[in-house]
Motif scaffolding. Structure first.
Motif, PDB file in Angstrom:
ATOM      1  N   PRO A 190      36.769  35.224  44.860  1.00  0.00           N
ATOM      2  CA  PRO A 190      38.055  35.623  45.465  1.00  0.00           C
ATOM      3  C   PRO A 190      38.752  36.657  44.571  1.00  0.00           C
ATOM      4  O   PRO A 190      38.610  36.632  43.348  1.00  0.00           O
ATOM      5  N   ASN A 191      39.497  37.548  45.169  1.00  0.00           N
ATOM      6  CA  ASN A 191      40.152  38.619  44.410  1.00  0.00           C
ATOM      7  C   ASN A 191      41.088  38.089  43.328  1.00  0.00           C
ATOM      8  O   ASN A 191      41.165  38.646  42.226  1.00  0.00           O
ATOM      9  N   PHE A 192      41.819  37.013  43.650  1.00  0.00           N
ATOM     10  CA  PHE A 192      42.757  36.482  42.651  1.00  0.00           C
ATOM     11  C   PHE A 192      42.015  35.955  41.430  1.00  0.00           C
ATOM     12  O   PHE A 192      42.484  36.071  40.299  1.00  0.00           O
ATOM     13  N   LYS A 193      40.822  35.390  41.641  1.00  0.00           N
ATOM     14  CA  LYS A 193      40.018  34.894  40.521  1.00  0.00           C
ATOM     15  C   LYS A 193      39.523  36.056  39.668  1.00  0.00           C
ATOM     16  O   LYS A 193      39.569  36.010  38.428  1.00  0.00           O
ATOM     17  N   LYS A 194      39.062  37.114  40.336  1.00  0.00           N
ATOM     18  CA  LYS A 194      38.611  38.305  39.597  1.00  0.00           C
ATOM     19  C   LYS A 194      39.743  38.851  38.728  1.00  0.00           C
ATOM     20  O   LYS A 194      39.543  39.200  37.558  1.00  0.00           O
ATOM     21  N   THR A 195      40.929  38.939  39.311  1.00  0.00           N
ATOM     22  CA  THR A 195      42.078  39.495  38.586  1.00  0.00           C
ATOM     23  C   THR A 195      42.368  38.694  37.322  1.00  0.00           C
ATOM     24  O   THR A 195      42.555  39.260  36.234  1.00  0.00           O
ATOM     25  N   VAL A 196      42.390  37.379  37.457  1.00  0.00           N
ATOM     26  CA  VAL A 196      42.688  36.510  36.308  1.00  0.00           C
ATOM     27  C   VAL A 196      41.640  36.669  35.215  1.00  0.00           C
ATOM     28  O   VAL A 196      41.965  36.807  34.031  1.00  0.00           O
ATOM     29  N   VAL A 197      40.364  36.666  35.599  1.00  0.00           N
ATOM     30  CA  VAL A 197      39.291  36.730  34.602  1.00  0.00           C
ATOM     31  C   VAL A 197      39.232  38.110  33.949  1.00  0.00           C
ATOM     32  O   VAL A 197      39.019  38.226  32.738  1.00  0.00           O
ATOM     33  N   HIS A 198      39.418  39.175  34.744  1.00  0.00           N
ATOM     34  CA  HIS A 198      39.445  40.522  34.156  1.00  0.00           C
ATOM     35  C   HIS A 198      40.550  40.623  33.100  1.00  0.00           C
ATOM     36  O   HIS A 198      40.352  41.204  32.027  1.00  0.00           O
ATOM     37  N   LYS A 199      41.701  40.079  33.416  1.00  0.00           N
ATOM     38  CA  LYS A 199      42.826  40.123  32.482  1.00  0.00           C
ATOM     39  C   LYS A 199      42.478  39.391  31.184  1.00  0.00           C
ATOM     40  O   LYS A 199      42.692  39.902  30.079  1.00  0.00           O
ATOM     41  N   LYS A 200      41.918  38.192  31.320  1.00  0.00           N
ATOM     42  CA  LYS A 200      41.530  37.423  30.135  1.00  0.00           C
ATOM     43  C   LYS A 200      40.450  38.144  29.335  1.00  0.00           C
ATOM     44  O   LYS A 200      40.480  38.164  28.099  1.00  0.00           O
ATOM     45  N   ALA A 201      39.493  38.740  30.042  1.00  0.00           N
ATOM     46  CA  ALA A 201      38.406  39.454  29.365  1.00  0.00           C
ATOM     47  C   ALA A 201      38.947  40.655  28.594  1.00  0.00           C
ATOM     48  O   ALA A 201      38.498  40.948  27.482  1.00  0.00           O
ATOM     49  N   GLY A 202      39.910  41.352  29.187  1.00  0.00           N
ATOM     50  CA  GLY A 202      40.517  42.499  28.519  1.00  0.00           C
ATOM     51  C   GLY A 202      41.190  42.099  27.222  1.00  0.00           C
ATOM     52  O   GLY A 202      40.973  42.722  26.170  1.00  0.00           O
ATOM     53  N   PHE A 203      41.993  41.040  27.270  1.00  0.00           N
ATOM     54  CA  PHE A 203      42.687  40.594  26.055  1.00  0.00           C
ATOM     55  C   PHE A 203      41.713  40.036  25.023  1.00  0.00           C
ATOM     56  O   PHE A 203      41.915  40.194  23.818  1.00  0.00           O
ATOM     57  N   ALA A 204      40.647  39.391  25.497  1.00  0.00           N
ATOM     58  CA  ALA A 204      39.636  38.871  24.565  1.00  0.00           C
ATOM     59  C   ALA A 204      38.926  40.011  23.845  1.00  0.00           C
ATOM     60  O   ALA A 204      38.756  39.984  22.621  1.00  0.00           O
ATOM     61  N   LEU A 205      38.517  41.033  24.585  1.00  0.00           N
ATOM     62  CA  LEU A 205      37.830  42.182  23.994  1.00  0.00           C
ATOM     63  C   LEU A 205      38.753  42.943  23.045  1.00  0.00           C
ATOM     64  O   LEU A 205      38.344  43.376  21.962  1.00  0.00           O
ATOM     65  N   GLU A 206      40.019  43.077  23.428  1.00  0.00           N
ATOM     66  CA  GLU A 206      40.999  43.772  22.592  1.00  0.00           C
ATOM     67  C   GLU A 206      41.206  43.025  21.270  1.00  0.00           C
ATOM     68  O   GLU A 206      41.270  43.638  20.203  1.00  0.00           O
ATOM     69  N   ALA A 207      41.298  41.701  21.348  1.00  0.00           N
ATOM     70  CA  ALA A 207      41.534  40.893  20.146  1.00  0.00           C
ATOM     71  C   ALA A 207      40.336  40.917  19.205  1.00  0.00           C
ATOM     72  O   ALA A 207      40.491  40.856  17.980  1.00  0.00           O
ATOM     73  N   MET A 208      39.143  41.031  19.772  1.00  0.00           N
ATOM     74  CA  MET A 208      37.934  41.004  18.952  1.00  0.00           C
ATOM     75  C   MET A 208      37.688  42.312  18.211  1.00  0.00           C
ATOM     76  O   MET A 208      37.041  42.332  17.171  1.00  0.00           O
ATOM     77  N   HIS A 209      38.186  43.427  18.763  1.00  0.00           N
ATOM     78  CA  HIS A 209      37.908  44.736  18.154  1.00  0.00           C
ATOM     79  C   HIS A 209      39.195  45.541  17.958  1.00  0.00           C
ATOM     80  O   HIS A 209      39.331  46.640  18.484  1.00  0.00           O
ATOM     81  N   PRO A 210      40.147  45.016  17.180  1.00  0.00           N
ATOM     82  CA  PRO A 210      41.441  45.713  17.029  1.00  0.00           C
ATOM     83  C   PRO A 210      41.330  47.064  16.345  1.00  0.00           C
ATOM     84  O   PRO A 210      42.162  47.939  16.553  1.00  0.00           O
TER      85      PRO A 210
END
Length: 705
Positions: free
Chosen positions: A483-503
């Motif tokens: 579902p689109n809402f699920k994609k949105t939530v996971v993309h957001k989490k993935a973005g912050f996870a990737l950002e935190a890992m490679h500051p």
């Protein structure tokens, strides 16, 4: 279901194709380079065909390199960078220019220097500092007296140095740089003013000259001289094309050197997802390796190639030069299906009716056949007894009708936790890092590792340095069905996870960060990383990619609350996007960007940007041979830049005017403007403008005799 281990997986129904590929490879060994494109529907066996060729290549002591494209977060030339990463550390050489912050001053309302940090011990000569400070202090007093003038006086030229100033309510941060000004420098200055006024406002307002009270502030300002800022090189479209060819030739020479040591077989998979820059480099390499010991094979899904796809354009150009062979793979014929099933399972007693049903329902697609057999084994419909495989009543077989059915029938045998892992992984991408997945799911490491082991065991994931989906179609189907809402939530989490890992490595990951944050509905982060990804693409002369990311950044800024700061950022973005359009020859789009930039810069009161917009419009007019319109716009730019004392803008305006008068045959006027372009360009060390003006002057004098 385990593959038949009694003998290597046999190669089925591709004898003609593999023989043809082997003959091309034999030609390449002799120094007759070859390029082959292999097309076919998803799952038809393109990669399997190349694997067979690679086995043959290994027996001939040929080096085999591989890379595959991914559908999201693409970076310029990523396909070739990945292919050669183990044998060539820097396949793509980028010539970069940098600006260095040499001095930082913190100055209060009265024009008094509160703090000073220098890049070098002892700083610059005291006489020079004194002269700079006189200019800066006069500026500060004028600016606080008339705040409306701040945007026009945010930079002063002092010899070959530039003095940049960022205005706050109570203080200025003033820096001296060598090299060009950049957006990143400006952003750091703005952030510095904001932090100082937020955390040290009482110290600033009540400061009595006691240096000891400024220790916290000094720790903040000393960070600037330690940084090196990459800046955009000022090149015209002709120079950009020349630099791009140099970049391509550098990659070519690296590839040729590798092939001289050992013949090379290069396999590029999933070209339907390739970025435009990789496809352009593929064309260049194909043209220039026809006499080298190199064979390049590219695979793509023909059903993904629709009108306007960049691969179509590249293939049309390559076809005109007779640079490649096109090979089409079809599904298995009915008579080959029993052999394929045997290669997967081994000895079996499957009745003809079973074989026929498998062939009919899967239409001979190898991926469908293999996935269906795995499912039937898991469901007990196909079972092993005394070292032989059997099938229950054919009537019990419910065959899947689509790839979606195949995938979901497979994963339905997994527990809910494993299914959840699959969903998160599908959003992150075909390839994914364990740590990114763990942070995105916020799951215990050991628990996640156990779940991944289960998924690897059933053949959906594999591990090779990082984790992958075994087949791209599995990831595609899982992602598409979320579902689109699920994609949105996971993309957001993935973005912050990737950002935190490679500051400290956001530039390298900017494309993927922009992708996740755009899909995750985080417009400020989308804008930030899309600009970085666009700038990175532009530096690599990949203007198609730059255009894509600048448009993504504009889409992000449109979703933010309207503010003066966002308007200023939008002006910068429009100039960047317009520049990409201009180089790509999309002049109508470039003109639209320049006109909108002019309008917005007037609203923000940024006269420097307004002048730049007029120059951009003038340049577009110039390329359309609209001489009078071009003249008017360059003159508008000159009027503004002279008023605000922007030497760079003055030099560029005179250069543009010189060109137009030259085209109109007005040589005296052209010489006058080019001479002034040289004068102002030399004043601030603007080498590209100065050099170009000198060349034009030489041409005019030569023509006049």
């Amino acid at each position: 279901m385990q593959r038949n281990q009694s003998s290597p997986l046999r190669f089925i129904d591709r004898c003609h194709e593999i023989a043809e590929l082997k003959s091309y490879l034999d030609d390449a060994i002799k120094g007759e380079g070859r390029t082959v494109f292999i097309s076919g529907e998803a799952g038809v066996g393109k990669t399997r065909l190349i694997n067979e060729l690679q086995d043959y290549a290994s027996s001939k002591n040929i080096r085999c390199l591989n890379a595959e494209c991914v559908p999201q977060g693409s970076k310029p030339y990523m396909l070739f960078v990945n292919a050669f990463k183990e044998v060539a550390e820097h396949l793509i050489h980028i010539k970069e220019e940098f600006a260095a912050v040499e001095e930082v001053f913190l100055i209060n309302r009265a024009g008094v220097v509160m703090a000073h940090e220098s890049k070098t011990e002892g700083g610059i000569d005291s006489d020079i500092v004194g002269g700079m400070l006189t200019a800066v202090q006069d500026f500060v007093k004028d600016s606080f007296a008339d705040k409306a003038s701040v945007s026009g006086l945010a930079r002063l030229d002092y010899g070959d140095k530039k003095i940049l100033m960022e205005h706050g309510r109570t203080v200025f941060v003033t820096i001296v740089i060598s090299g060009q000004e950049s957006d990143e420098i400006r952003n750091d200055m703005k952030n510095m003013v904001s932090v100082i006024e937020k955390n040290y406002i009482n110290v600033v307002e009540k400061w009595n000259g006691d240096i000891s009270k400024l220790s916290g502030i000094k720790n903040i300002i000393k960070t600037l001289p330690r940084k090196k800022y990459s800046v955009e090189r000022k090149l015209d479209s002709g120079e950009m094309e020349s630099e791009k060819i140099k970049l391509f030739d550098g990659a070519l020479q690296t590839v040729l050197k590798i092939s001289e040591q050992q013949p090379l077989l290069l396999f590029l998979d999933n070209l339907h997802w390739a970025d435009s820059s990789s496809l352009q480099l593929l064309h260049y390499l194909s043209r220039n390796t026809r006499n080298a010991k190199i064979m390049m094979c590219g695979a793509y899904r023909h059903e993904e190639i629709v009108k306007g796809h960049p691969l179509i354009k590249i293939m049309e150009m390559m076809k005109a030069e007779k640079l490649f062979v096109d090979m089409r793979l079809d599904a298995f014929r009915v008579e080959n299906i029993p052999d394929f099933i045997y290669s997967l399972l081994g000895k079996n007693a499957f009745p003809d009716e079973f074989i026929s049903k498998i062939g009919t329902e899967t239409e001979g697609n190898p991926f469908f056949i293999e996935e269906l057999l795995k499912t039937l084994v898991e469901e007990g419909i196909v079972y092993k007894k005394e070292r032989k495989w059997y099938a229950k009543d054919v009537a019990e077989i419910e065959t899947p009708k689509t790839i979606k059915d195949v995938v979901f029938r497979r994963i339905n045998h997994l527990d809910e936790e494993c299914k959840d892992v699959l969903k998160y992984a599908a959003v992150i991408g075909k390839d994914f890092d364990f740590n990114v997945l763990q942070k995105t799911m916020n799951k215990d490491e050991e628990e996640l590792a156990s779940l991944l082991e289960k998924i690897i065991e059933v053949g959906i994931f594999k591990e090779n340095g990082i984790l992958h989906f075994v087949h791209p179609m599995t990831q595609e189907v899982l992602y598409r069905e979320l579902p689109n809402f699920k994609k949105t939530v996971v993309h957001k989490k993935a973005g912050f996870a990737l950002e935190a890992m490679h500051p400290k490595n956001v530039e390298e990951n900017s494309a993927m960060l922009a992708y996740h944050f755009s899909k995750g509905g985080v417009p400020d982060k989308t804008m930030l990383y899309a600009i970085k990804a666009g700038d990175r693409a532009r530096k690599m002369f990949s203007f198609d990619e730059a255009e894509k990311y600048y448009k993504l950044a504009l889409n992000g800024i449109e979703k933010l609350e309207e503010s003066m700061e966002n308007k200023k950022t939008k002006v910068l973005l429009l100039n960047k996007l317009g520049g990409a359009y201009f180089v790509l020859g999309e002049w109508n789009n470039a003109l639209e960007c320049a006109k909108e930039s002019e309008k917005l810069s007037k609203e923000t009161g940024d006269e420097k940007q307004t002048a730049e917009s007029f120059r951009n419009i003038g340049q577009i007019n110039e390329n359309r041979s609209e001489w009078d319109d071009s003249l008017r716009n360059y003159e508008k730019s000159l009027q503004i830049t002279e008023r605000i004392k922007d030497n760079q803008g003055i030099a560029e305006s005179h250069k543009g005017l010189g060109w137009i008068h030259w085209r109109k045959g007005e040589y005296d006027e052209a010489i006058e403007h080019y001479t002034l372009a040289v004068k102002y360009g030399e004043k601030i060390g603007l080498i590209p403008v100065t050099a170009s003006a000198y060349i034009s002057l030489g041409s005019i004098y030569g023509k006049r005799g």
